[in-house]
Design an enzyme around this catalytic site. Structure first.
Site, short mmCIF file in Angstrom:
data_model
loop_
_atom_site.label_atom_id
_atom_site.label_comp_id
_atom_site.label_asym_id
_atom_site.label_seq_id
_atom_site.Cartn_x
_atom_site.Cartn_y
_atom_site.Cartn_z
N GLY A 1 37.37 110.28 -1.94
CA GLY A 1 36.64 109.22 -1.47
C GLY A 1 35.74 108.72 -2.42
N ASN A 2 35.62 109.04 -3.48
CA ASN A 2 35.16 108.55 -4.27
C ASN A 2 36.06 106.94 -4.32
OD1 ASN A 2 37.28 109.30 -6.02
ND2 ASN A 2 36.43 109.60 -8.11
N LYS B 1 38.22 119.97 9.25
CA LYS B 1 38.50 117.85 8.02
C LYS B 1 36.92 117.70 9.21
CE LYS B 1 40.26 115.38 6.02
NZ LYS B 1 40.79 115.18 4.24
N LYS C 1 45.03 113.86 3.28
CA LYS C 1 45.84 112.25 2.78
C LYS C 1 46.90 113.07 1.63
CE LYS C 1 42.88 111.78 -0.78
NZ LYS C 1 42.36 112.50 -0.56
N LYS D 1 44.24 119.58 -2.52
CA LYS D 1 45.11 119.34 -3.35
C LYS D 1 46.14 119.74 -3.76
CE LYS D 1 40.93 116.26 -4.21
NZ LYS D 1 41.19 115.40 -2.67
N1 ADP Z 1 39.20 125.00 -9.05
C1 ADP Z 1 38.39 123.16 -8.80
N2 ADP Z 1 39.13 122.45 -9.61
C2 ADP Z 1 38.47 121.11 -9.74
N3 ADP Z 1 37.29 121.17 -9.21
C3 ADP Z 1 37.58 121.33 -7.91
C4 ADP Z 1 37.77 123.22 -8.01
N4 ADP Z 1 37.18 123.33 -6.68
C5 ADP Z 1 36.30 122.09 -5.84
N5 ADP Z 1 36.39 121.93 -6.65
C6 ADP Z 1 35.57 120.04 -6.39
O1 ADP Z 1 36.94 119.27 -5.64
C7 ADP Z 1 36.48 118.17 -5.00
C8 ADP Z 1 37.80 116.91 -5.12
O2 ADP Z 1 37.96 117.28 -3.33
P1 ADP Z 1 37.29 116.94 -2.11
O3 ADP Z 1 35.99 115.70 -2.95
O4 ADP Z 1 37.81 116.79 -1.17
O5 ADP Z 1 38.65 115.21 -3.63
P2 ADP Z 1 38.53 114.28 -2.44
O6 ADP Z 1 38.24 113.37 -4.44
O7 ADP Z 1 39.97 113.32 -1.64
O8 ADP Z 1 37.56 113.18 -1.33
C9 ADP Z 1 35.96 118.14 -6.95
O9 ADP Z 1 36.00 116.89 -7.20
C10 ADP Z 1 35.54 119.17 -7.51
O10 ADP Z 1 34.12 119.23 -7.11
N1 CP Z 2 42.28 111.82 5.70
C1 CP Z 2 41.45 112.80 4.51
O1 CP Z 2 42.33 113.05 4.05
O2 CP Z 2 40.66 112.19 4.60
P1 CP Z 2 39.29 112.60 3.17
O3 CP Z 2 40.24 112.53 1.62
O4 CP Z 2 38.35 110.89 3.07
O5 CP Z 2 38.81 113.54 3.31
#
Ligand code: ADP
Ligand code: CP
Length: 310
Positions: A11-12, A126, A209, A271
């Protein structure tokens, strides 16, 4: 050594709205072109949570106003692939030209087959779209819309997220790579489709994704899956005084940590699960989880968390 890499953008890397995305893709393109300049073969995949929610909401409002049809979620995902792919391919083209690199970039509208009996269809999980206040969430719930609290950050709509079974356009991705293109594919986890004989019917869902990227990486025989997110490394005891950042993790260790509930559902857990899937699909395959701006250092083994089948 030149590697075939599937790079999943979190997302970032894209931001949460139009203006943020326009800005974010420029930084994202710089990090990606660093890898292209190192000679790696790249397939870019990306999320779409905020964008697909925004598209769905816009068409829903238009449908109410014009007594029209609500847009199916599969079509919203297709639109998000086009819109995000457009911004990404434009930014990548510009960054490559600035560095004198001439390489075609292609965004591929990609369908991903799911199982109509996947239990995820009866348990939406989701999160999509923007964050809502509790009262906004309660109003939607009273209208029968599925809404959940998202990791202490606010309320969001939730949709079904079935597991990817097949990447319909996998041969097209391979052909693009063999022709020297940078391919942008399985955007937003891919357009979810269910096979009905020769017909592929759009499903009301948003695929994760990271999972779709892992399945794609396996199918195109990638050497490395890189999952880029907002943390440099995966941790155990995350956000606790005894937090420990991990440089490497075996598939067996990952299984043990999952049993201990070390990874948050809906964020780090998918992930790690996707990484386990790819890393155990053939000998020598590895997954790296790190920050976008650390991707190059991560490939060189200097940072990030590596997951391999040891
Ligand atoms: N055990 C862990 N180690 C590292 N990060 C974690 C853990 N559990 C949860 N997180 C969180 O998961 C986030 C990543 O997931 P998310 O924000 O959904 O990912 P995306 O970058 O795909 O949007 C990290 O930024 C962190 O805040
Ligand atoms: N489709 C999907 O996984 O989107 P995000 O990573 O933004 O949740």
């Amino acid at each position: 050594m030149k590697k075939r890499i599937v790079l999943a953008l979190g997302g970032n890397a894209l931001g949460e709205d139009l203006a943020q995305q326009m800005h974010a893709v420029k930084t994202t393109a710089k990090a990606i072109v660093d890898l292209i300049a190192e000679g790696h073969e790249l397939v870019i995949t990306h999320g779409n949570g905020p964008q697909v929610g925004m598209i769905h909401q816009a068409f829903e409002a238009a449908a109410v106003q014009h007594h029209g049809q609500v847009l199916p979620m599969s079509v919203c995902v297709a639109l998000s692939q086009g819109y995000i792919g457009y911004d990404l391919q434009n930014a990548l083209r510009e960054e490559m030209l600035n560095r004198g690199i001439h390489k075609p970039v292609t965004t591929l509208v990609t369908q991903v087959q799911v199982d109509k009996h996947d239990p995820a269809f009866i348990e939406p999980s989701k999160p999509i779209g923007s964050f809502l206040s509790k009262s906004e969430a309660e109003k939607l719930m009273s209208q029968g819309v599925a809404v959940r609290e998202d990791s202490g950050r606010g309320w969001r709509r939730v949709v079904a997220s079935p597991k990817p079974k097949d990447i319909i356009e996998k041969e097209s991705v391979k052909a693009l790579l063999e022709a020297g293109h940078v391919a942008i594919t399985v955007g937003g986890g891919g357009i979810p489709v269910i096979a009905q004989g020769n017909h592929l019917k759009g499903a009301s869902a948003v695929i994760d994704k990271d999972w779709a990227s892992a399945v794609l990486a396996e199918m195109i025989c990638a050497d490395l899956l890189i999952i880029l997110t907002a943390v440099e490394k995966v941790a155990i005891n995350f956000n606790r005084p005894d937090q420990q950042w991990l440089d490497a993790m075996s598939v067996d260790e990952a299984k043990r940590y999952i049993k201990e509930d070390q990874f948050a559902k809906g964020s780090m857990l998918p992930k790690v699960e996707a990484a386990m899937h790819f890393s155990s699909s053939a000998p020598g395959r590895e997954t790296l989880i790190t920050l976008l701006e650390k991707a190059s250092e991560g490939i060189a083994g200097k940072t990030g968390t590596r997951l391999r089948n040891m």
